[in-house]
Design an enzyme around this catalytic site. Structure first.
Site, PDB file in Angstrom:
ATOM      1  N   GLY A  30       0.847  -0.973   0.010  1.00 17.06           N
ATOM      2  CA  GLY A  30       0.145   0.080  -0.210  1.00 17.06           C
ATOM      3  C   GLY A  30       1.131   1.015  -0.062  1.00 17.06           C
ATOM      4  N   CYS A  80       3.238   5.282  -3.089  1.00 12.08           N
ATOM      5  CA  CYS A  80       4.094   5.292  -4.192  1.00 12.08           C
ATOM      6  C   CYS A  80       4.083   4.190  -5.060  1.00 12.08           C
ATOM      7  CB  CYS A  80       5.600   5.183  -3.377  1.00 12.08           C
ATOM      8  SG  CYS A  80       5.803   6.521  -2.259  1.00 12.08           S
TER       9      CYS A  80
END
Ligand code: UGA
Length: 453
Positions: free
Chosen positions: A280, A283
């Site tokens: 998650g 980025c």
């Protein structure tokens, strides 16, 4: 050296504080008044271990302002660290990059300035930044911008949660520029890091064996693409082990053992092979998506990167599937979540698996309770509409629970007295979303232990 940093998110703030710690004179600029006020009082508006301590040590060489005119004209190096959030169509929103570049051009001094782009931007954006700075400079100065500035790309590889150590002891420094003068200035800026001759802060000691940092000097598009390739490779490493984990689960193999068995091969390496709920954060999803859309602009498809995203997406449904397998009906069941942040040691909830899991559970009628050591205030602000009851202690999550899911592997959860918590559950089902708990110990304590994937 005098440095201005535009944008005080994780990257901008950490970069600014670290450069000041290394001896440079740094002014950070951000339009958000509350952020700047809090920074002026020595308080960091994000949760990032060690950053506030480092700011205290470097505060004499640091300034904070909402006014670019107080920072840019004097600066020899201006570092752009503004956000480039992903839009609904998968492309990044470059509006902050545009306004930072224009403001830079308007306020740039008459001496030679190096414009460093640290924001993760689509390949070719440095040329766009150059054009914007140039136009804004010429409009406001009534002079030619030629030879007054040069643009360099200096991608950032720090991780949230360990941003200070990653910045002081990076694996490498990548600099992309075609301008020799800019290269010389940036080498001087980073010299203490490259040579590792600065005194390490007591709370963030230099890791053993770190003596000098490799320096990759390259052209602009290569530097820009290095950033995307690095994040895409890390993301696909995680998706790869999770894909193998799905098969391992079917055939009764242990994905942790597999990760160890392959990771010891130095060509593969042990890091980023932790199977579980998948990646998650702000980025990996954004950068893999931008990489794919950029490639499409050039008539290419990137099937490997696409597959990494697909595998990660599938994992989001996995907790629900596992709970349905075990509990059959979720309506009215009390499900506890340990951890909300997308990873430990941060309060960042962007693309956090916990939000996805909570949504899916609520849709199935489950009662969701949760705890996080630092991310709960942010969760309350950002996810106000989600029916999740936030509890003061991790122990409360186990009370009368039909299942507990470890979503984020905070150390405080690993240190729980698990044996004492089993009896307070209505049904002792434990879903280890990160595969970090001692299965044997938990089974001996009476839990039914289920791993992910
Ligand atoms: C990532 C990169 O690791 C940094 O090098 C990069 O600078 C940064 O993105 C960025 O582009 O700004 P970050 O997202 O902060 O850093 O955190 P990571 O430690 O990479 O973790 C990302 C996600 O992968 C987390 O949800 C984590 O739980 C998950 N992960 C990580 C796994 O599921 N398994 C692993 O083995 C490692």
């Amino acid at each position: 050296m005098r440095v201005a940093i535009l944008g005080t998110g994780y990257v901008g703030l950490t970069t600014g504080v670290c450069l000041a710690y290394l001896g440079h004179s740094v002014v950070c600029v951000d339009p958000v008044v509350e952020k700047i006020d809090s920074l002026r009082h020595g308080s960091i508006p994000i949760f990032e271990p060690g950053l506030e301590e480092l700011l205290r040590e470097a505060s004499q060489r640091m300034g904070f302002t909402t006014n670019p005119a107080e920072a840019i004209p004097e600066a020899e190096v201006v570092v752009i660290c503004v956000g480039t959030p992903v839009q609904a169509d998968g492309t990044p929103d470059l509006s902050q990059l545009r306004s930072a570049s224009e403001s830079l051009g308007r306020h740039m001094g008459l001496h030679f300035t190096v414009v460093v782009n640290k924001s993760t931007v689509p390949i070719g954006s440095s040329n766009w930044v150059e054009a914007l700075v140039c136009a804004a400079f010429e409009e406001s100065h009534d002079e030619k911008a030629e030879a007054r500035f040069a643009v360099a790309s200096n991608p950032e590889f720090l991780r949230e949660g360990s941003a200070v150590a990653d910045s002081l002891y990076p694996d490498r420094i990548v600099l992309g520029t075609e301008d020799l003068r800019a290269l010389e200035i940036l080498c001087a800026l980073y010299r203490p890091l490259i040579d590792q001759d600065f005194p390490a802060p007591a709370f963030c000691p230099r890791p053993p064996g770190v003596t000098a940092i490799p320096f990759v000097s390259t052209d602009l598009p290569s530097a820009e693409l290095i950033k995307y390739a690095a994040n895409a490779f890390l993301a696909l490493k995680i998706s790869f082990i999770n894909e193998i984990g799905l098969l391992a689960q079917r055939v009764g193999a242990d994905v942790g053992e597999i990760a160890r068995g392959i990771g010891l091969d130095s060509r593969i390496g042990r890091q980023f092979l932790q199977a579980g709920l998948g990646w998650g954060g702000s980025c990996f999803a954004k950068d893999t998506s931008t990489l794919i859309t950029t490639a499409a602009e050039y008539g290419l498809s990137l099937p490997i990167v696409g597959a990494a995203r697909e595998v990660n997406q599938r994992l989001r449904a996995r907790v629900l599937e596992r709970l349905l397998d075990e509990l059959k009906i979720l309506k009215g069941k009390r499900i506890g979540l340990l951890g909300l942040a997308f990873k430990p040691n941060t309060d960042d909830l962007r693309d956090a698996p916990a939000i996805d899991i909570a949504k899916r559970l609520s849709l199935h009628g489950a009662l969701v309770v949760a705890h996080d050591p630092v991310a709960m205030p942010r969760f309350q602000r950002e996810q106000a509409g989600l029916p999740v009851a936030l509890l003061d202690s991790p122990e409360g999550v186990f009370q009368r629970a039909d299942a507990v899911v470890l979503v984020t592997e905070w150390q405080t959860y690993l240190d729980l007295t698990w044996e004492a918590l089993q009896p307070v559950m209505r049904n002792p089902l434990l879903v280890d979303g990160r595969n970090v708990l001692d299965k044997q110990r938990l089974v001996a304590a009476g839990y039914r232990h289920v791993g992910i994937p």
